[in-house]
Design a protein around this motif. Structure first.
Motif, PDB file in Angstrom:
ATOM      1  N   ILE A   7      16.495  -1.629  16.372  1.00 57.60           N
ATOM      2  CA  ILE A   7      17.797  -2.203  16.751  1.00 57.60           C
ATOM      3  C   ILE A   7      17.675  -3.260  17.838  1.00 57.60           C
ATOM      4  O   ILE A   7      18.543  -4.114  17.976  1.00 57.60           O
ATOM      5  N   THR A   8      16.574  -3.220  18.607  1.00 57.34           N
ATOM      6  CA  THR A   8      16.422  -4.155  19.727  1.00 57.34           C
ATOM      7  C   THR A   8      15.563  -5.361  19.349  1.00 57.34           C
ATOM      8  O   THR A   8      15.869  -6.488  19.712  1.00 57.34           O
ATOM      9  N   LYS A   9      14.477  -5.100  18.623  1.00 58.50           N
ATOM     10  CA  LYS A   9      13.543  -6.168  18.286  1.00 58.50           C
ATOM     11  C   LYS A   9      13.680  -6.648  16.852  1.00 58.50           C
ATOM     12  O   LYS A   9      13.248  -7.750  16.516  1.00 58.50           O
ATOM     13  N   GLY A  10      14.259  -5.795  15.987  1.00 58.23           N
ATOM     14  CA  GLY A  10      14.298  -6.127  14.577  1.00 58.23           C
ATOM     15  C   GLY A  10      12.901  -6.040  13.985  1.00 58.23           C
ATOM     16  O   GLY A  10      11.948  -5.602  14.637  1.00 58.23           O
ATOM     17  N   THR A  11      12.738  -6.441  12.748  1.00 59.89           N
ATOM     18  CA  THR A  11      11.420  -6.442  12.126  1.00 59.89           C
ATOM     19  C   THR A  11      11.367  -7.498  11.029  1.00 59.89           C
ATOM     20  O   THR A  11      12.330  -7.670  10.282  1.00 59.89           O
ATOM     21  N   ARG A  12      10.258  -8.209  10.955  1.00 60.29           N
ATOM     22  CA  ARG A  12      10.084  -9.260   9.947  1.00 60.29           C
ATOM     23  C   ARG A  12       9.275  -8.777   8.756  1.00 60.29           C
ATOM     24  O   ARG A  12       8.966  -9.551   7.862  1.00 60.29           O
ATOM     25  N   GLU A  13       8.903  -7.511   8.770  1.00 65.78           N
ATOM     26  CA  GLU A  13       8.117  -6.908   7.694  1.00 65.78           C
ATOM     27  C   GLU A  13       8.430  -5.419   7.696  1.00 65.78           C
ATOM     28  O   GLU A  13       9.006  -4.915   8.669  1.00 65.78           O
ATOM     29  N   VAL A  27      17.547  -8.952   4.264  1.00 70.13           N
ATOM     30  CA  VAL A  27      16.206  -9.526   4.118  1.00 70.13           C
ATOM     31  C   VAL A  27      15.568  -8.934   2.862  1.00 70.13           C
ATOM     32  O   VAL A  27      16.007  -7.906   2.357  1.00 70.13           O
ATOM     33  N   ARG A  28      14.533  -9.610   2.389  1.00 68.51           N
ATOM     34  CA  ARG A  28      13.829  -9.174   1.177  1.00 68.51           C
ATOM     35  C   ARG A  28      12.436  -8.696   1.579  1.00 68.51           C
ATOM     36  O   ARG A  28      11.643  -9.460   2.148  1.00 68.51           O
ATOM     37  N   PHE A  29      12.151  -7.419   1.323  1.00 66.96           N
ATOM     38  CA  PHE A  29      10.850  -6.848   1.650  1.00 66.96           C
ATOM     39  C   PHE A  29      10.135  -6.402   0.384  1.00 66.96           C
ATOM     40  O   PHE A  29      10.727  -6.304  -0.687  1.00 66.96           O
ATOM     41  N   GLY A  34       5.466  -8.143   2.716  1.00 64.17           N
ATOM     42  CA  GLY A  34       4.853  -6.832   2.562  1.00 64.17           C
ATOM     43  C   GLY A  34       4.461  -6.222   3.891  1.00 64.17           C
ATOM     44  O   GLY A  34       4.490  -6.878   4.939  1.00 64.17           O
ATOM     45  N   PRO A  35       4.077  -4.938   3.875  1.00 62.97           N
ATOM     46  CA  PRO A  35       3.711  -4.237   5.110  1.00 62.97           C
ATOM     47  C   PRO A  35       2.340  -4.659   5.619  1.00 62.97           C
ATOM     48  O   PRO A  35       1.355  -4.633   4.889  1.00 62.97           O
ATOM     49  N   ARG A  36       2.281  -5.037   6.882  1.00 69.11           N
ATOM     50  CA  ARG A  36       1.028  -5.493   7.500  1.00 69.11           C
ATOM     51  C   ARG A  36      -0.021  -4.365   7.527  1.00 69.11           C
ATOM     52  O   ARG A  36      -1.204  -4.595   7.320  1.00 69.11           O
ATOM     53  N   TYR A  37       0.449  -3.131   7.796  1.00 68.58           N
ATOM     54  CA  TYR A  37      -0.501  -2.043   8.025  1.00 68.58           C
ATOM     55  C   TYR A  37      -0.827  -1.240   6.761  1.00 68.58           C
ATOM     56  O   TYR A  37      -1.504  -0.232   6.826  1.00 68.58           O
ATOM     57  N   CYS A  38      -0.334  -1.689   5.628  1.00 65.40           N
ATOM     58  CA  CYS A  38      -0.670  -1.039   4.367  1.00 65.40           C
ATOM     59  C   CYS A  38      -0.778  -2.113   3.291  1.00 65.40           C
ATOM     60  O   CYS A  38      -0.007  -2.146   2.338  1.00 65.40           O
ATOM     61  N   PRO A  39      -1.740  -3.032   3.439  1.00 64.14           N
ATOM     62  CA  PRO A  39      -1.822  -4.174   2.516  1.00 64.14           C
ATOM     63  C   PRO A  39      -2.368  -3.759   1.158  1.00 64.14           C
ATOM     64  O   PRO A  39      -3.013  -2.728   1.002  1.00 64.14           O
ATOM     65  N   SER A  40      -2.106  -4.594   0.158  1.00 61.68           N
ATOM     66  CA  SER A  40      -2.668  -4.369  -1.173  1.00 61.68           C
ATOM     67  C   SER A  40      -4.165  -4.617  -1.125  1.00 61.68           C
ATOM     68  O   SER A  40      -4.683  -5.269  -0.201  1.00 61.68           O
ATOM     69  N   ILE A  41      -4.882  -4.131  -2.134  1.00 61.71           N
ATOM     70  CA  ILE A  41      -6.331  -4.324  -2.164  1.00 61.71           C
ATOM     71  C   ILE A  41      -6.682  -5.805  -2.293  1.00 61.71           C
ATOM     72  O   ILE A  41      -7.643  -6.278  -1.658  1.00 61.71           O
ATOM     73  N   GLU A  42      -5.872  -6.576  -3.044  1.00 57.93           N
ATOM     74  CA  GLU A  42      -6.176  -8.010  -3.149  1.00 57.93           C
ATOM     75  C   GLU A  42      -5.946  -8.716  -1.807  1.00 57.93           C
ATOM     76  O   GLU A  42      -6.672  -9.649  -1.439  1.00 57.93           O
ATOM     77  N   ASP A  43      -4.958  -8.236  -1.049  1.00 59.81           N
ATOM     78  CA  ASP A  43      -4.695  -8.798   0.272  1.00 59.81           C
ATOM     79  C   ASP A  43      -5.865  -8.487   1.218  1.00 59.81           C
ATOM     80  O   ASP A  43      -6.286  -9.331   2.007  1.00 59.81           O
TER      81      ASP A  43
END
Length: 630
Positions: free
Chosen positions: A422-428, A196-198, A277-286
């Motif tokens: 390993i069980t749920k994976g992650t989309r971000e 995946v591309r993060f 990108g990371p949901r819990y550490c967004p950019s200032i523009e985000d």
């Protein structure tokens, strides 16, 4: 003919926070270990914020230390500020956080690695893995050198096909213009791994001497700083702790960002950024786009070290063009005349889908290959280090012919982290939070040693002297708790005076000391005044006694929940189970179970798409199988 290097038990690729823990653990367990890095000057480098710890993350650092890892000891040697967070809340969410001297941190870690027996640190770019009959048995570097080993640990961070994006500019690069790893990413795809591309990012750095601190709020360290490592018997006291400073964005800041969103790689017409990108550490523009109703956002000014003027602008992560970044900075109180030393940027990179891993962090696709850190889809130094430690331990144990060590969700935040991946994976990019742990009252910052030191000792990473000190601490805690539960006090005037001094209800009968300590307004200091222990006890002992007695009822409830979980974990599932043959499973559950290959019913119940009805069918299937065997 290609250069053939020495053979090793374990090869670790990458010397970031995951790689150094992996390599140190394997070497300390007696395995000959090779640690390969793109740049010897970037060992344990901090490309983002110069800090260690915080909620959940600080818990992980304490767990790493309790297991025999290095991160806690290293930050204790190199901190410039130490602060306990959430002290006004309960012990489950209190967490230690340190500002690091980032340059001293990496140099001290490198020195530790260089002085560790069984461990060789070498600069090289790995481009391919040597795989024979489905087993990873070595690596090939860019120069064509071959190194063979019994296991390999991949800890490549954000370097796989790394690409920096800054305004209209983009180019192949690792963090902070380090060399990226391109070929290895394509090679992993050729081997069959799903990738995946993060994306992650970092804020600009400014020259500290150009900041007007009078317009900001000081954020000092604790008067009496605490250590991360249980092995640190006396925390080094620096000449002075360096403060951080708090300021805020405002109307002008938000106006500059809104006017320039068209030049943002995230929101502009070009939309150069592909990765999530990371949901819990967004950019200032985000932040400005997503939270348009908020008039301001916090900005922390964090010193990067004792011998540098660079200041990290926490909360201002951005990939906007440099000229816009400078305008944003100068719209913030205290930064009106600041000089920008480094611009912020976004970085895109490849990661593997973590559901392709066993709980040991060994890949399902290739035996003997382990992965840890941001290659597994996480964010943060601490999450990387926790995975790295476990991957290094399990790579070494595989070499030694021993079963892997797997921490469960009730045992450690590291267990929560790995099981989620390993069980749920992650989309971000995954960030560990205290809310992700069901048993967070058991997984406290203060009791990591009580939870995990026995495990670290059994693995061979906790030395005898340290284990003896730990055993004595346990003995003192148990003895004092027993004393408080047995010793009763009567309503004498001296006792009543102590209770009245903290506005606590007077006694009307004899009560044991433990019952009195359960009162919210009573601390161990009052108990000590009423009836001191036969001999003085260390603070770490009295704190444990107070927490365990005050929260005994809640802890007991969580322990009952853990017992139920253990019962589910004891219902084992074969990794070779043919789910298509089990009648009644939903199509989604069958597909997900085939992919994840859970090792027990508890893990199966946490797989996304598996319903309670599917779990009931699995339980019936297991019962029928057991009857057939009987």
């Amino acid at each position: 003919m290609n250069y053939r290097g020495d053979d090793f038990d374990v090869i670790v690729i990458g010397a970031g926070h995951a790689g150094v823990e992996s390599a140190l653990a394997a070497a300390r367990m007696g395995c000959s270990t090779l640690l390969l890095t793109l740049n010897l000057d970037a060992v344990a480098y901090m490309p983002c914020n110069p800090s260690i710890g915080g909620p959940a993350k600080g818990h992980v650092v304490r767990e790493i230390d309790a297991l025999g890892g290095e991160m806690g000891k290293n930050i204790d040697k190199t901190y410039i500020q130490m602060r306990m967070l959430n002290t006004g809340k309960g012990p489950a969410v209190q967490a230690l956080r340190a500002q690091a001297d980032k340059f001293l941190y990496q140099h001290t870690m490198k020195e530790t690695i260089e002085n560790t027996p069984n461990l060789i640190l070498r600069q090289a770019m790995v481009e391919e893995l040597i795989v024979k009959d489905g087993v990873c048995c070595g690596v090939v570097t860019k120069t064509g050198a071959e190194y063979y080993s019994k296991t390999v640990v991949l800890t490549t961070g954000t370097y796989l096909r790394g690409r920096i994006v800054l305004g209209d500019l983009s180019y192949e690069s690792g963090p902070n213009n380090q060399q990226p790893s391109i070929r290895l990413s394509y090679h992993l795809q050729e081997l069959g791994f799903e990738m995946v591309r993060f994306k992650t990012g970092t804020p600009p750095r400014v020259h500290g001497q150009t900041i007007d601190y009078s317009q900001t709020e000081i954020q000092p360290g604790d008067d009496v700083p605490r250590a991360f490592s249980f092995e640190t018997t006396e925390l080094p006291q620096p000449k002075e702790q360096l403060p951080c400073w708090l300021t805020y964005t405002g109307e002008e800041t938000h106006k500059v960002i809104q006017e320039n969103l068209g030049r943002s790689p995230m929101y502009g017409d070009s939309k150069q950024i592909e990765g999530t990108g990371p949901r819990y550490c967004p950019s200032i523009e985000d932040k400005i786009v997503r939270f348009a109703d908020k008039p301001k956002h916090q900005v922390f000014l964090e010193p990067e070290g004792r011998n540098t003027s660079e200041v990290y602008v926490q909360g201002l992560s951005t990939s906007l063009p440099e000229d816009v970044q400078l305008r944003i900075l100068r719209s913030i109180p205290g930064l009106e005349n600041c000089k920008m030393m480094r611009p912020g940027y976004a970085i895109e990179y490849d990661a593997i889908v973590p559901t392709q891993l066993w709980p040991s962090l060994e890949t399902k696709l290739i035996e003997g290959l382990f992965t840890a850190g941001q290659i597994n889809g996480t964010s943060g130094y601490e999450e990387a280090a926790g995975q790295g430690l476990m991957a290094g331990i399990n790579a070494a144990r595989k070499v030694q012919g021993r079963d892997p060590v797997v921490l469960d969700r009730s045992q450690a935040y590291i267990g929560v982290l790995i099981d989620d991946l390993i069980t749920k994976g992650t989309r971000e990019p995954y960030r560990l939070l205290t809310s992700r742990a069901e048993y967070r009252l058991l997984l406290r910052n203060d009791n990591a040693d009580l939870r995990l030191t026995d495990v670290g000792y059994d693995i061979g990473l906790i030395p005898e002297e340290r284990y003896a000190r730990f055993s004595e601490k346990k003995r003192l805690i148990e003895g004092e708790m027993a004393r408080l539960e047995q010793e009763k006090v009567r309503p004498e005037e001296r006792v009543q005076d102590i209770l009245r001094s903290v506005e606590s209800k007077e006694l009307n009968n004899a009560f044991d000391l433990a019952t009195i300590l359960k009162r919210p307004e009573i601390g161990y200091a009052q108990i000590e005044a009423i009836s001191p222990a036969p001999s003085p006890l260390p603070t770490e002992v009295t704190e444990q006694v107070e927490i365990q007695i005050k929260y005994a009822g809640y802890i007991a409830k969580q322990l009952l929940q853990v017992e139920k979980l253990k019962n589910m974990e004891n219902k084992k599932l074969s990794s070779e189970l043919d789910y298509e043959s089990i009648k009644g499973l939903s199509m989604e559950a069958m597909e997900k179970l085939k992919e994840i290959k859970p090792l027990n019913i508890a893990q199966a119940s946490r797989v996304s798409g598996v319903t309670p009805a599917d779990i009931s069918i699995l339980l019936i299937f297991l019962e029928q199988m057991n009857r057939v065997k009987a």
